[in-house]
Scaffold this motif. Sequence first.
Motif, mmCIF file in Angstrom:
data_model
loop_
_atom_site.group_PDB
_atom_site.id
_atom_site.type_symbol
_atom_site.label_atom_id
_atom_site.label_comp_id
_atom_site.label_asym_id
_atom_site.label_seq_id
_atom_site.Cartn_x
_atom_site.Cartn_y
_atom_site.Cartn_z
ATOM 1 N N VAL A 108 1.221 3.591 -11.526
ATOM 2 C CA VAL A 108 1.817 2.877 -10.486
ATOM 3 C C VAL A 108 2.495 1.517 -10.716
ATOM 4 O O VAL A 108 3.794 1.240 -10.361
ATOM 5 N N ARG A 109 1.265 0.208 -11.199
ATOM 6 C CA ARG A 109 2.441 -0.653 -10.920
ATOM 7 C C ARG A 109 3.112 -1.010 -12.307
ATOM 8 O O ARG A 109 3.664 -1.746 -12.668
ATOM 9 N N GLN A 110 3.110 0.046 -13.196
ATOM 10 C CA GLN A 110 4.273 -0.267 -14.448
ATOM 11 C C GLN A 110 5.525 0.350 -14.106
ATOM 12 O O GLN A 110 6.575 -0.029 -14.792
ATOM 13 N N TYR A 111 5.722 0.528 -12.970
ATOM 14 C CA TYR A 111 7.009 1.106 -12.332
ATOM 15 C C TYR A 111 7.396 -0.065 -11.845
ATOM 16 O O TYR A 111 8.796 -0.382 -10.842
ATOM 17 N N GLY A 112 6.730 -1.444 -11.187
ATOM 18 C CA GLY A 112 7.362 -2.113 -10.454
ATOM 19 C C GLY A 112 6.670 -2.334 -9.011
ATOM 20 O O GLY A 112 7.313 -3.460 -8.731
ATOM 21 N N ALA A 113 5.383 -1.666 -9.020
ATOM 22 C CA ALA A 113 5.104 -1.397 -7.511
ATOM 23 C C ALA A 113 3.848 -2.463 -7.341
ATOM 24 O O ALA A 113 3.377 -2.237 -8.085
ATOM 25 N N GLY A 114 4.451 -2.724 -6.215
ATOM 26 C CA GLY A 114 3.587 -4.389 -5.866
ATOM 27 C C GLY A 114 2.412 -3.735 -4.610
ATOM 28 O O GLY A 114 2.610 -4.190 -3.507
ATOM 29 N N LEU A 115 1.759 -2.765 -4.712
ATOM 30 C CA LEU A 115 0.404 -2.495 -3.277
ATOM 31 C C LEU A 115 -0.373 -3.530 -3.790
ATOM 32 O O LEU A 115 -1.672 -3.013 -3.990
ATOM 33 N N ASP A 116 -0.182 -4.602 -3.287
ATOM 34 C CA ASP A 116 -1.380 -5.292 -2.984
ATOM 35 C C ASP A 116 -1.757 -5.816 -1.909
ATOM 36 O O ASP A 116 -2.795 -7.049 -1.553
ATOM 37 N N GLU A 117 -1.468 -5.652 -0.883
ATOM 38 C CA GLU A 117 -1.386 -5.761 0.527
ATOM 39 C C GLU A 117 -1.603 -4.402 1.249
ATOM 40 O O GLU A 117 -1.493 -3.061 0.970
ATOM 41 N N PRO A 118 -2.551 -4.208 2.181
ATOM 42 C CA PRO A 118 -2.806 -2.956 2.525
ATOM 43 C C PRO A 118 -0.982 -2.648 3.697
ATOM 44 O O PRO A 118 -0.715 -3.472 4.037
ATOM 45 N N ILE A 176 3.356 6.795 -5.206
ATOM 46 C CA ILE A 176 4.690 7.128 -5.185
ATOM 47 C C ILE A 176 4.726 6.700 -3.620
ATOM 48 O O ILE A 176 5.514 6.046 -3.506
ATOM 49 N N ALA A 177 4.649 7.730 -3.169
ATOM 50 C CA ALA A 177 5.534 7.156 -1.481
ATOM 51 C C ALA A 177 4.841 5.677 -1.105
ATOM 52 O O ALA A 177 5.936 5.376 0.296
ATOM 53 N N ALA A 178 3.884 5.689 -0.964
ATOM 54 C CA ALA A 178 3.011 3.991 -0.351
ATOM 55 C C ALA A 178 4.515 3.206 -1.305
ATOM 56 O O ALA A 178 4.530 1.857 -1.256
ATOM 57 N N SER A 179 4.718 3.086 -2.442
ATOM 58 C CA SER A 179 5.065 2.774 -3.600
ATOM 59 C C SER A 179 6.536 2.554 -2.912
ATOM 60 O O SER A 179 6.933 0.982 -2.592
ATOM 61 N N ARG A 180 6.764 3.593 -2.539
ATOM 62 C CA ARG A 180 8.389 3.501 -2.015
ATOM 63 C C ARG A 180 8.299 2.495 -1.078
ATOM 64 O O ARG A 180 9.437 1.688 -0.746
ATOM 65 N N LYS A 181 7.384 3.426 0.336
ATOM 66 C CA LYS A 181 7.520 2.575 1.654
ATOM 67 C C LYS A 181 7.557 0.302 1.031
ATOM 68 O O LYS A 181 8.234 -0.395 1.395
ATOM 69 N N LYS A 182 6.663 0.334 0.142
ATOM 70 C CA LYS A 182 6.637 -0.747 -0.193
ATOM 71 C C LYS A 182 7.569 -1.939 -0.837
ATOM 72 O O LYS A 182 7.822 -3.040 -0.792
#
Length: 162
Positions: A100-110, A149-155
């Motif tokens: 998911v990071r390859q698509y620019g998602a930055g899931l780095d926080e809770p 993906i849902a988490a990435s979209r929210k972030k």
Amino acid sequence: MKLKPGQFYGKTSQSLSANGFRFTEKFYSSDARLPLHSHELSHFCFVLSGNYKERISTRHFEREPSALVFYPPDVSHAEEHLTNGRHFLVEIDANGLERVRQYGAGLDEPLMLGGDSSLWLAARLYREFSQRDVFSSLALESISAELLIAASRKKSGIAERT
């Protein structure tokens, strides 16, 4: 204290590994006090039952049934369980998070997820986990990717798709 992959406090009811994801159901007693700790892998926690207080850094949260939280690796947190409870935990290996990071998602926080589609996906994951058949590993991998993906979209601030 940093917990290794597959390690969580509480009593394990059942677990399963499938294609870079690990699924675990845990039980917690009403007197459980989990010390400050972190996890080596990122994970989702879907609260199936019970209430507890959680501390992440200086912030305090009350968690109740249907709470769904994403934790990136190495986030320190502590818990105080107020009632008996069950959690469904979905760990994601480094490759899954990198996808998911390859698509620019930055899931780095809770991240607290509360939208209808995220909760529906978490409930669907738990149902698939609980009622397994020969296709369950593939279904669990697929639904877990959708939840990421849902988490990435929210972030990223992208509207939830229902």
